[in-house]
Design a protein around this motif. Sequence first.
Motif, mmCIF file in Angstrom:
data_model
loop_
_atom_site.group_PDB
_atom_site.id
_atom_site.type_symbol
_atom_site.label_atom_id
_atom_site.label_comp_id
_atom_site.label_asym_id
_atom_site.label_seq_id
_atom_site.Cartn_x
_atom_site.Cartn_y
_atom_site.Cartn_z
ATOM 1 N N PHE A 155 -8.471 -4.462 -8.062
ATOM 2 C CA PHE A 155 -7.551 -4.633 -6.941
ATOM 3 C C PHE A 155 -8.270 -4.747 -5.588
ATOM 4 O O PHE A 155 -8.017 -5.701 -4.831
ATOM 5 N N THR A 159 -8.519 -8.169 -3.330
ATOM 6 C CA THR A 159 -8.066 -8.180 -1.933
ATOM 7 C C THR A 159 -9.148 -8.769 -1.035
ATOM 8 O O THR A 159 -8.870 -9.583 -0.143
ATOM 9 N N PHE A 227 -3.276 2.198 -1.922
ATOM 10 C CA PHE A 227 -2.684 1.079 -2.672
ATOM 11 C C PHE A 227 -1.793 0.240 -1.761
ATOM 12 O O PHE A 227 -1.846 -0.995 -1.773
ATOM 13 N N CYS A 228 -0.965 0.906 -0.958
ATOM 14 C CA CYS A 228 -0.071 0.180 -0.052
ATOM 15 C C CYS A 228 -0.865 -0.593 1.002
ATOM 16 O O CYS A 228 -0.484 -1.709 1.375
ATOM 17 N N LEU A 231 -2.319 -3.601 -0.757
ATOM 18 C CA LEU A 231 -1.238 -4.538 -1.047
ATOM 19 C C LEU A 231 -0.846 -5.294 0.219
ATOM 20 O O LEU A 231 -0.612 -6.512 0.186
#
Length: 250
Positions: A155, A159, A227-228, A231
């Motif tokens: 992840f 990103t 994580f947010c 994201l």
Amino acid sequence: MAAYKAALINEIEKLYKKKKALVALIISLVVIVLGQLAVVGVRSGFGVRGAGSVEFPVLVLSVVVNTILPLFTALIAIDCFSGEFSHNLMRVTLTRPVSRLKIYTAKVTAIAVFILANLLILMVFSMLAGFLFNANSATITAVARTVLVYVISLFPLFTLALGIVFLANILKSGTSVFFVAIIVFLAIKAFGIFFSEYASLLITTQLDWYNLWLANSLPLAKIGREFCLMLGYALMFFAAGFYLFDKKEF
């Protein structure tokens, strides 16, 4: 969906044929070999236990996730966009009956597949090296945790790749994108060192996100917050990159 699937398969095949993917794998394997030799040398020379069979893969991950993988992720992301821009290959791609959104999404998905494949191959070989030299320290729980930290490392790396794709759609030259990406990466790293109170907000710090999952008591609030953040970065980079890609004339 069929058009997107065909575009994705085409992009994966193009990545598979690139020498950079093979070089990334070879360098990763060299890191594993050198790392295990260093562990064995410390153990035999100084009587120190060194890294166990499940600790060694995490040690390897801590090295490559901040060095080799971001570097080759940048090169692959640049090739997928700037490389095709400069060789007029994008014009050929766009002649197919596939929307620009599906082509763009297929390209970034192929980059994600490249990152995940490298992580999994690295994990398998590092675990094999760990088992070979210290098989007694392995447990099912520890192995499962090792698999988890490798998979979730996708992840933050993805990103980062979306940020580079965004740059690739701003600058025409792949060389310019590469050097700008390196400068920005190092600048953000330095900013995190000198202004540590803001380090948790930086994308470079989030490359070490896997460390949160190794704690005996999971810091769920911190994991959720990071994580947010990732994201949010990913959605902004994806949307901005696609906007520029969609407006380009080939």
